[in-house]
Design an enzyme around this catalytic site. Sequence first.
Site, PDB file in Angstrom:
ATOM      1  CD  GLU A 111      -4.112  -6.070   2.286  1.00 19.25           C
ATOM      2  OE1 GLU A 111      -4.833  -5.220   2.943  1.00 19.25           O
ATOM      3  OE2 GLU A 111      -2.895  -6.012   2.611  1.00 19.25           O
ATOM      4  CD  GLU A 166      -2.807  -1.275   2.527  1.00 16.86           C
ATOM      5  OE1 GLU A 166      -2.672  -0.731   3.236  1.00 16.86           O
ATOM      6  OE2 GLU A 166      -4.026  -1.579   1.912  1.00 16.86           O
TER       7      GLU A 166
HETATM    8  C1  BGP Z   1      -4.499  -2.855   4.825  1.00 14.32           C
HETATM    9  C2  BGP Z   1      -3.130  -3.496   5.346  1.00 14.32           C
HETATM   10  C3  BGP Z   1      -3.337  -4.819   6.326  1.00 14.32           C
HETATM   11  C4  BGP Z   1      -4.789  -4.945   6.963  1.00 14.32           C
HETATM   12  C5  BGP Z   1      -6.006  -4.394   6.411  1.00 14.32           C
HETATM   13  C6  BGP Z   1      -7.131  -4.502   7.205  1.00 14.32           C
HETATM   14  O1  BGP Z   1      -4.215  -1.605   5.142  1.00 14.32           O
HETATM   15  O2  BGP Z   1      -2.641  -3.790   4.389  1.00 14.32           O
HETATM   16  O3  BGP Z   1      -2.240  -4.982   6.939  1.00 14.32           O
HETATM   17  O4  BGP Z   1      -4.758  -4.807   8.328  1.00 14.32           O
HETATM   18  O5  BGP Z   1      -5.706  -2.990   6.034  1.00 14.32           O
HETATM   19  O6  BGP Z   1      -7.098  -3.208   8.102  1.00 14.32           O
HETATM   20  P1  BGP Z   1      -7.433  -3.466   9.539  1.00 14.32           P
HETATM   21  O7  BGP Z   1      -6.569  -4.708   9.901  1.00 14.32           O
HETATM   22  O8  BGP Z   1      -7.231  -2.118  10.353  1.00 14.32           O
HETATM   23  O9  BGP Z   1      -8.942  -3.965   9.648  1.00 14.32           O
END
Ligand code: BGP
Length: 463
Positions: free
Chosen positions: A362, A174
Site C-alpha cells: 500500500e 496491518e
Molecule cells: C490502510 C488500510 C487500507 C486503506 C489505507 C488508506 O490503513 O490498510 O484499507 O484504506 O489505510 O486509508 P484511508 O482509506 O483512510 O485514506
Amino acid sequence: MSVFPNDFLWGGAIAANQAEGAWNEDGKGPSIADVVRGGIASGKHDAVIDPNLYYASHEAVDFYHHYKEDVALFAEMGFKCFRTSIAWSRIFPRGDETTPNEAGLAFYDNLFDELLKHGIEPVITLSHYETPLALYQEYGGWKNRQLIEFFSRYCETVFRRYNGKVKYWMTFNELNNMNRMPFATGAVDANASAQEIWQANHHQFVANALANKLCHEIIPDALIGCMLSLSTVYPATCNPEDIFSTMQLRRRSLFFSDVMMLGQYPAYAPRLFRELDVELEMADGDLQLLGDYPSDYLGFSYYRSVLHQAGGQFRIDTGGTAGLDNPYLDKTEWGWPIDPQGFRIVCNELADRYRKPLFIVENGYGGVDEADANGEFNDQPRIDYGRRHIQAMAEAIDDGCDIMGYTWWGPIDIVSAGTGEMKKRYGFIYVDKDNDGKGTLKRSKKRSFAWYQQVIASNGEVL
Ligand code: BGP
C-alpha cells in the site's frame, strides 16, 4: 537501466470491504466492516446493522459485479499483480461453520481466473479488517483462542481451493494496528484492556504461524507474508528523551514483525508486558510454532511520516503526537505529510532488521478529484506523489533493499477506511459515486492512468 528487477511485481491493491459491496449477497455473512459507518479504521461501529442507515461498505463500488471491467482496466495499465482480500465471511458466513459457502468460493475462483487470463498474479490478504461479525458478537473476537481454529479452517479451505491460481498470500492486514484500532484489526472492543489486546495479538501470531505452515504444505511454491502499517516516525527534537521515546514507539509496531518475521517474542517483550501488567496465556507448543513457521516476506503500507515527542498525546489516527507538524514537508488535502525520503528510510530500516524480501502493498495519494470542464480528471498531485515515492523506492533498491513488488493503494476509487467516504479518492480510475451513495458507478480514467501505465511499461524508468 532500471534498478527494478525484471520480475518486479507492479500493481494495485484494494480490500474486499472497501470495494466489493454485495455485502450480503450469495450467502455472505456480515463482517465487522459491515457495521461501521465512519470507516473501518475510524473505530466507530454499531452493535448491529440498522436497515434504515447508509453503510458505505454495503455497496462500496460494486467490484463484486464490475470486476471483469475493472480487471480489464488494470490489465490496460499493465499490472503484473493485483492485491485484494478474500472476505472471510463470504467463505464462512459466521466464521465458526465447518462447511464453506460454495457461492463465495466460486466468486473468488472467477475473479482469480479473470486476473490470470490477463497475466495478473493475485496477491491475497486473508483478513483485511474483515473478521466475521458473529465471531465478534458470540466469541469476543481474537481474544478468544477458538478463533485460531476457525481461521486455520478458513485458510486451509482457500489454500486448497485456489492452489494453482494464487501463490502470493498474506495473513492479517496491518496487524500492528491492534494498538490503535483493536476493533478493526482483531474484532476486540476499542475499550479492551492491554491484557485482552495482547492476548488477542498472541492468538493472531499463532494463527499467522499456522497459516504459514498450512500454506507451505498445500502450495509448496507459495509465498506468504505478514503485513504492517508503517509510517516513518521522527523524534520531535534531539532531546535524548524524545529519541528514546520514539524508539519505544517504533518498537510498538515492529514488535509484530519481530514475532512474525523472526519467529520469537523480542527480548524487550517481558519489560513491556510487565509495565502493561500483561500476562499472556500460551498453550504448549505455541512458541515452537512461532519459531518453526516465520513469514516469508514483510508486506507493509507506507503513506506518510509522523513526529513523536516523549509524553506527548498519542494520535490514534496517525500514530504520531497531536499538534506536531513537520515544517519540512508538504501535506495532502487530508493533512498527511508527503515524505518520499521517509519511504526510503523505512525500506532500509526493515531491510537491515529482517534481511528478507519486502513487499510494499500500500502506497498512494488520497485526494479530492473533480472533473474539469471537459469532464477530465487532472490528478497531477497524485502523479507527483507517485513519481517521488517510486523514485525513493528505486533509491532503496539501489541501497540494497530486497523489494519484490509495489501495489498502489486504491488503483480504482474505493471507500476510504479512515472516513468511510468516497470523497477521499486514491484511484487512477474515477468511480461516479458520492458520500451519500449516489452515482452511476461509471468508471473513468484519470490523467494518472496513463502515467502509471508508462511507469509499468518502462519497469520504473519513465516516471
Ligand atoms: C490502510 C488500510 C487500507 C486503506 C489505507 C488508506 O490503513 O490498510 O484499507 O484504506 O489505510 O486509508 P484511508 O482509506 O483512510 O485514506
